[in-house]
Design an enzyme around this catalytic site. Structure first.
Site, short mmCIF file in Angstrom:
data_model
loop_
_atom_site.label_atom_id
_atom_site.label_comp_id
_atom_site.label_asym_id
_atom_site.label_seq_id
_atom_site.Cartn_x
_atom_site.Cartn_y
_atom_site.Cartn_z
N SER A 1 -2.98 -7.72 2.73
CA SER A 1 -3.32 -7.63 4.17
C SER A 1 -3.81 -8.98 4.68
CB SER A 1 -4.40 -6.57 4.39
OG SER A 1 -3.94 -5.31 4.01
N HIS B 1 0.84 -1.21 0.00
CA HIS B 1 0.00 0.00 0.00
C HIS B 1 0.88 1.25 0.00
CE1 HIS B 1 -3.19 -2.57 2.24
NE2 HIS B 1 -3.68 -2.31 1.05
N ARG C 1 -1.94 -5.58 -8.42
CA ARG C 1 -0.73 -6.38 -8.20
C ARG C 1 -0.52 -7.43 -9.28
NH1 ARG C 1 -2.81 -7.93 -2.38
NH2 ARG C 1 -4.59 -8.05 -3.75
#
Ligand code: PNS
Length: 162
Positions: A128, A17, A90
């Site tokens: 995450s 991030h 990503r």
């Protein structure tokens, strides 16, 4: 390039991030990180905790602010006065969800535009969700998150040493 909103759950913020934040702040005059107070998910960190971690990690980035938002992203954009949203992409596996979300948001508000930024390849596998899973299983997450996030996860999991 004006202001842009970078929305997400940030549960918690990762180095991936942060890589996107750094790229975005190099392009836009102002980056507003929008932390979703999303009641449908069961986050590890409360919205206030996620906000506090983001603020600490982004301290010193003069054109970056951290805000929370409730409800729809397109409504948050009106509130923050932005028409552009940044999302990190990503891998191809992210694409389908992101594409659907971008088009749905544009349907909800035709002024809305989504811009995608690719992180450095070293973060292309960092999420995450995986960070939390690795931490729960006792693995080392220090290469993937800022130190204060690592400490916060350890505290959350009842393993704080200091
Ligand atoms: O980091 P995430 O979990 O991928 O972020 C997803 C987020 C928070 C950006 C998305 O779920 C969102 O925008 N939520 C707000 C509610 C909303 O507008 N939903 C409709 C999206 S089409």
């Amino acid at each position: 390039m004006g202001a842009v909103l970078y929305p997400g759950s940030f549960d918690p913020i990762t180095n991936g991030h942060l890589d996107i934040v750094r790229r975005a702040r190099g392009i836009f005059d102002k980056v507003i990180i929008g932390v979703a107070n999303n009641s449908e998910k069961q986050p590890l960190f409360t919205t206030d905790e996620r906000l506090a971690l983001l603020k600490e990690v982004c301290k010193g980035m003069d054109n970056v602010t951290v805000e929370r938002f409730d409800g729809l992203l397109v409504d948050a954009m009106g509130k923050f006065g932005t028409t552009g949203v940044i999302r990190g992409l990503r891998a191809v596996s992210d694409f389908e969800y992101e594409f659907q979300m971008a088009l749905m948001n544009r349907e909800l508000n035709p002024k809305y535009e989504t811009l995608f930024l690719m992180p450095s390849p070293e973060y292309s596998f960092v999420s995450s969700r995986m960070i939390k899973e690795i931490a729960r299983c006792g693995g080392n997450i220090s290469p993937f998150v800022p130190p204060i996030v690592n400490q916060a996860i350890e505290r959350k999991l009842g393993r704080a040493t200091a």
